[in-house]
Design a protein around this motif. Structure first.
Motif, PDB file in Angstrom:
ATOM      1  N   GLN A 104       0.715  -1.203  -0.079  1.00 31.80           N
ATOM      2  CA  GLN A 104       0.041   0.143   0.004  1.00 31.80           C
ATOM      3  C   GLN A 104       1.130   1.274   0.066  1.00 31.80           C
ATOM      4  OE1 GLN A 104      -3.175  -0.164  -0.105  1.00 31.80           O
ATOM      5  NE2 GLN A 104      -3.265  -2.226  -0.253  1.00 31.80           N
ATOM      6  N   HIS A 105       1.841   1.177  -0.673  1.00 32.36           N
ATOM      7  CA  HIS A 105       2.996   2.234  -0.687  1.00 32.36           C
ATOM      8  C   HIS A 105       2.390   3.635  -1.544  1.00 32.36           C
ATOM      9  CE1 HIS A 105       3.638   0.590  -4.733  1.00 32.36           C
ATOM     10  NE2 HIS A 105       4.453   1.881  -4.812  1.00 32.36           N
ATOM     11  N   ASN A 106       1.587   3.485  -2.244  1.00 35.12           N
ATOM     12  CA  ASN A 106       1.036   4.798  -3.069  1.00 35.12           C
ATOM     13  C   ASN A 106      -0.369   4.819  -2.858  1.00 35.12           C
ATOM     14  OD1 ASN A 106       0.326   2.544  -4.665  1.00 35.12           O
ATOM     15  ND2 ASN A 106       0.810   3.399  -6.661  1.00 35.12           N
ATOM     16  N   ARG A 107      -1.174   4.490  -1.746  1.00 36.73           N
ATOM     17  CA  ARG A 107      -2.665   4.443  -1.420  1.00 36.73           C
ATOM     18  C   ARG A 107      -3.039   5.262  -0.490  1.00 36.73           C
ATOM     19  NH1 ARG A 107      -5.711   3.046  -5.738  1.00 36.73           N
ATOM     20  NH2 ARG A 107      -7.266   2.111  -4.354  1.00 36.73           N
ATOM     21  N   GLN A 108      -2.315   6.104   0.010  1.00 38.50           N
ATOM     22  CA  GLN A 108      -2.685   6.566   1.253  1.00 38.50           C
ATOM     23  C   GLN A 108      -3.531   7.658   1.293  1.00 38.50           C
ATOM     24  OE1 GLN A 108       1.005   6.467   0.593  1.00 38.50           O
ATOM     25  NE2 GLN A 108       0.546   4.293   1.839  1.00 38.50           N
ATOM     26  N   ARG A 109      -3.909   8.264   0.176  1.00 41.16           N
ATOM     27  CA  ARG A 109      -4.925   9.362  -0.038  1.00 41.16           C
ATOM     28  C   ARG A 109      -6.054   8.920  -1.032  1.00 41.16           C
ATOM     29  NH1 ARG A 109      -3.831  14.301   2.595  1.00 41.16           N
ATOM     30  NH2 ARG A 109      -5.439  15.423   1.477  1.00 41.16           N
ATOM     31  N   HIS A 110      -6.166   7.561  -1.283  1.00 47.11           N
ATOM     32  CA  HIS A 110      -7.020   7.224  -2.309  1.00 47.11           C
ATOM     33  C   HIS A 110      -8.266   6.926  -1.766  1.00 47.11           C
ATOM     34  CE1 HIS A 110      -4.302   6.478  -6.079  1.00 47.11           C
ATOM     35  NE2 HIS A 110      -3.667   7.031  -5.374  1.00 47.11           N
ATOM     36  N   PRO A 111      -9.553   6.778  -2.684  1.00 47.25           N
ATOM     37  CA  PRO A 111     -10.707   6.841  -2.148  1.00 47.25           C
ATOM     38  C   PRO A 111     -10.848   5.153  -1.623  1.00 47.25           C
ATOM     39  CG  PRO A 111     -11.008   6.619  -4.370  1.00 47.25           C
ATOM     40  CD  PRO A 111      -9.531   7.169  -4.125  1.00 47.25           C
ATOM     41  N   GLY A 112     -10.200   4.287  -2.364  1.00 49.33           N
ATOM     42  CA  GLY A 112     -10.413   2.749  -2.152  1.00 49.33           C
ATOM     43  C   GLY A 112     -11.555   2.098  -2.849  1.00 49.33           C
ATOM     44  N   SER A 113     -12.311   1.004  -2.385  1.00 43.02           N
ATOM     45  CA  SER A 113     -13.162   0.170  -3.117  1.00 43.02           C
ATOM     46  C   SER A 113     -14.523   1.320  -3.145  1.00 43.02           C
ATOM     47  CB  SER A 113     -13.575  -0.875  -2.442  1.00 43.02           C
ATOM     48  OG  SER A 113     -14.571  -1.612  -3.335  1.00 43.02           O
ATOM     49  N   MET A 114     -15.094   1.253  -4.325  1.00 44.22           N
ATOM     50  CA  MET A 114     -16.132   2.314  -4.383  1.00 44.22           C
ATOM     51  C   MET A 114     -17.439   1.540  -4.859  1.00 44.22           C
ATOM     52  SD  MET A 114     -14.754   5.034  -7.387  1.00 44.22           S
ATOM     53  CE  MET A 114     -13.476   5.330  -6.494  1.00 44.22           C
ATOM     54  N   GLY A 115     -17.344   0.408  -5.704  1.00 38.92           N
ATOM     55  CA  GLY A 115     -18.349  -0.131  -6.364  1.00 38.92           C
ATOM     56  C   GLY A 115     -18.553  -1.751  -6.222  1.00 38.92           C
ATOM     57  N   PRO A 116     -19.594  -2.298  -6.106  1.00 39.45           N
ATOM     58  CA  PRO A 116     -19.962  -3.621  -6.145  1.00 39.45           C
ATOM     59  C   PRO A 116     -19.333  -4.421  -7.339  1.00 39.45           C
ATOM     60  CG  PRO A 116     -21.991  -2.359  -6.016  1.00 39.45           C
ATOM     61  CD  PRO A 116     -21.031  -1.371  -6.358  1.00 39.45           C
ATOM     62  N   GLY A 117     -19.328  -5.625  -7.286  1.00 37.47           N
ATOM     63  CA  GLY A 117     -18.507  -6.603  -8.476  1.00 37.47           C
ATOM     64  C   GLY A 117     -19.268  -7.014  -9.454  1.00 37.47           C
ATOM     65  N   SER A 118     -19.590  -8.143  -9.549  1.00 35.66           N
ATOM     66  CA  SER A 118     -20.439  -8.573 -10.853  1.00 35.66           C
ATOM     67  C   SER A 118     -21.631  -7.794 -11.112  1.00 35.66           C
ATOM     68  CB  SER A 118     -20.634  -9.832 -10.821  1.00 35.66           C
ATOM     69  OG  SER A 118     -19.032 -10.646 -10.780  1.00 35.66           O
ATOM     70  N   THR A 119     -22.336  -7.842 -10.009  1.00 35.96           N
ATOM     71  CA  THR A 119     -23.872  -7.180  -9.817  1.00 35.96           C
ATOM     72  C   THR A 119     -23.643  -5.944  -9.069  1.00 35.96           C
ATOM     73  OG1 THR A 119     -24.649  -9.390 -10.349  1.00 35.96           O
ATOM     74  CG2 THR A 119     -26.197  -7.621  -9.675  1.00 35.96           C
ATOM     75  N   PRO A 120     -24.116  -4.804  -9.630  1.00 42.09           N
ATOM     76  CA  PRO A 120     -24.318  -4.341 -11.011  1.00 42.09           C
ATOM     77  C   PRO A 120     -23.239  -4.075 -11.889  1.00 42.09           C
ATOM     78  CG  PRO A 120     -24.778  -2.513  -9.483  1.00 42.09           C
ATOM     79  CD  PRO A 120     -24.248  -3.661  -8.569  1.00 42.09           C
ATOM     80  N   GLY A 121     -21.902  -4.126 -11.142  1.00 42.06           N
ATOM     81  CA  GLY A 121     -20.878  -3.783 -12.162  1.00 42.06           C
ATOM     82  C   GLY A 121     -20.423  -2.515 -12.343  1.00 42.06           C
ATOM     83  N   HIS A 122     -21.121  -1.580 -11.743  1.00 39.62           N
ATOM     84  CA  HIS A 122     -20.742  -0.135 -12.096  1.00 39.62           C
ATOM     85  C   HIS A 122     -21.008   0.855 -10.660  1.00 39.62           C
ATOM     86  CE1 HIS A 122     -24.956   1.335 -11.733  1.00 39.62           C
ATOM     87  NE2 HIS A 122     -25.241   0.323 -12.385  1.00 39.62           N
ATOM     88  N   VAL A 123     -20.401   1.721 -10.544  1.00 37.93           N
ATOM     89  CA  VAL A 123     -20.380   2.621  -9.433  1.00 37.93           C
ATOM     90  C   VAL A 123     -21.675   3.495  -9.356  1.00 37.93           C
ATOM     91  CG1 VAL A 123     -19.277   4.661  -8.226  1.00 37.93           C
ATOM     92  CG2 VAL A 123     -17.988   2.947  -9.646  1.00 37.93           C
ATOM     93  N   PHE A 124     -22.430   3.525  -8.214  1.00 38.83           N
ATOM     94  CA  PHE A 124     -23.610   4.223  -8.233  1.00 38.83           C
ATOM     95  C   PHE A 124     -23.570   5.662  -8.319  1.00 38.83           C
ATOM     96  CE2 PHE A 124     -24.788   0.073  -5.741  1.00 38.83           C
ATOM     97  CZ  PHE A 124     -25.924  -0.374  -6.720  1.00 38.83           C
ATOM     98  N   LYS A 125     -24.716   6.335  -8.625  1.00 38.26           N
ATOM     99  CA  LYS A 125     -24.766   7.747  -8.797  1.00 38.26           C
ATOM    100  C   LYS A 125     -24.491   8.444  -7.566  1.00 38.26           C
ATOM    101  CE  LYS A 125     -27.025   8.508 -13.313  1.00 38.26           C
ATOM    102  NZ  LYS A 125     -27.932   9.392 -13.905  1.00 38.26           N
ATOM    103  N   GLY A 126     -23.849   9.477  -7.256  1.00 39.03           N
ATOM    104  CA  GLY A 126     -24.045  10.026  -5.841  1.00 39.03           C
ATOM    105  C   GLY A 126     -22.950   9.883  -4.969  1.00 39.03           C
ATOM    106  N   ARG A 127     -22.032   8.826  -5.470  1.00 42.86           N
ATOM    107  CA  ARG A 127     -21.051   8.398  -4.652  1.00 42.86           C
ATOM    108  C   ARG A 127     -19.935   9.628  -4.471  1.00 42.86           C
ATOM    109  NH1 ARG A 127     -20.317   4.111  -1.623  1.00 42.86           N
ATOM    110  NH2 ARG A 127     -20.988   2.853  -3.098  1.00 42.86           N
ATOM    111  N   ARG A 128     -19.530   9.498  -3.250  1.00 41.57           N
ATOM    112  CA  ARG A 128     -18.566  10.958  -2.871  1.00 41.57           C
ATOM    113  C   ARG A 128     -17.341  10.415  -3.475  1.00 41.57           C
ATOM    114  NH1 ARG A 128     -18.877  11.826   3.301  1.00 41.57           N
ATOM    115  NH2 ARG A 128     -18.667   9.533   3.012  1.00 41.57           N
ATOM    116  N   MET A 129     -16.847  11.410  -4.301  1.00 44.58           N
ATOM    117  CA  MET A 129     -15.459  11.413  -5.060  1.00 44.58           C
ATOM    118  C   MET A 129     -14.746  12.579  -5.041  1.00 44.58           C
ATOM    119  SD  MET A 129     -16.656   8.616  -7.911  1.00 44.58           S
ATOM    120  CE  MET A 129     -15.316   8.281  -8.591  1.00 44.58           C
ATOM    121  N   ALA A 130     -13.775  12.499  -5.916  1.00 45.73           N
ATOM    122  CA  ALA A 130     -12.952  13.947  -5.883  1.00 45.73           C
ATOM    123  C   ALA A 130     -13.650  14.663  -6.869  1.00 45.73           C
ATOM    124  CB  ALA A 130     -11.580  13.319  -6.579  1.00 45.73           C
TER     125      ALA A 130
END
Length: 206
Positions: free
Chosen positions: A137-163
């Motif tokens: 984890q040497h370059n992930r200190q300020r990253h958002p991390g996991s943000m969406g489910p896997g196979s279902t539905p397979g995309h990031v939901f609207k309204g997710r807090r991001m940069a």
């Protein structure tokens, strides 16, 4: 809601009546000139338009020059409408800080917050980041991390807090107490902080 247009001067500390040292903001409120009086018969609602801050004629559009000439005043930089003044106002009247505010009043202050540009989730939303620097984890200190489910539905939901863009928004701070009014310098001192940078325009509502 009556009020005035002002300019944020800066912050300082102030001893209150009970002897406590409190942080406060100094605002230059007015003098404001009545540039238009709107009536229910002509405009559909009642309001008073106030102007604040001197502007150069060469930087003012011709229609606005005629608007200010009708009010008998010089060009103004900021125009805001207010409602609910106690006494009737006429075109060209001047309102000072002591005409609207008094010590002990509770006011709302509207301003434009400082722009921070494009920021990550740690600064924008207060995320803690991914965590430690071990186990790859040497370059992930300020990253958002996991943000969406896997196979279902397979995309990031609207309204997710991001940069994204941060700041530069209209912000209202409510119920700030007026600690002191200095009429000779058109200054008003309110408890707490108000949005915006130094010398930015603010709207003080009573």
């Amino acid at each position: 809601m009556s009020g005035l247009i002002g300019k944020k001067i800066g912050m300082t500390s102030f001893f209150s009546a009970d002897g406590q040292l409190v942080g406060c903001t100094v605002i230059e409120a007015g003098p404001c000139v009545v540039t238009q009086v709107k009536t229910k018969e002509k405009d559909g609602y009642e309001a008073v338009q106030l102007g604040f801050g001197e502007a150069k004629e060469k930087n003012t559009p011709m229609p606005l020059l005629g608007h200010f000439k009708k009010a008998g005043t010089t060009p103004k930089r900021k125009l805001v409408e207010f409602k609910g003044f106690e006494k009737p106002l006429q075109l060209g009247d001047t309102l000072s800080v002591q005409d609207v505010f008094a010590e002990g009043d509770l006011v709302d202050v509207v301003g434009t917050s400082k722009g921070k540009g494009f920021q990550g989730v740690v600064k924008r939303h207060g995320f803690s980041g991914v965590g430690g620097q071990t186990h790859g984890q040497h370059n992930r200190q300020r990253h958002p991390g996991s943000m969406g489910p896997g196979s279902t539905p397979g995309h990031v939901f609207k309204g997710r807090r991001m940069a994204g863009r941060t700041g530069n928004d209209r912000v209202k701070v409510q119920n700030l107490k007026v600690l002191k009014v200095i009429p000779e310098k058109n200054l008003i001192i309110v408890k707490g902080s108000v949005p915006g940078a130094i010398n930015s325009f603010v709207i003080i509502e009573k």
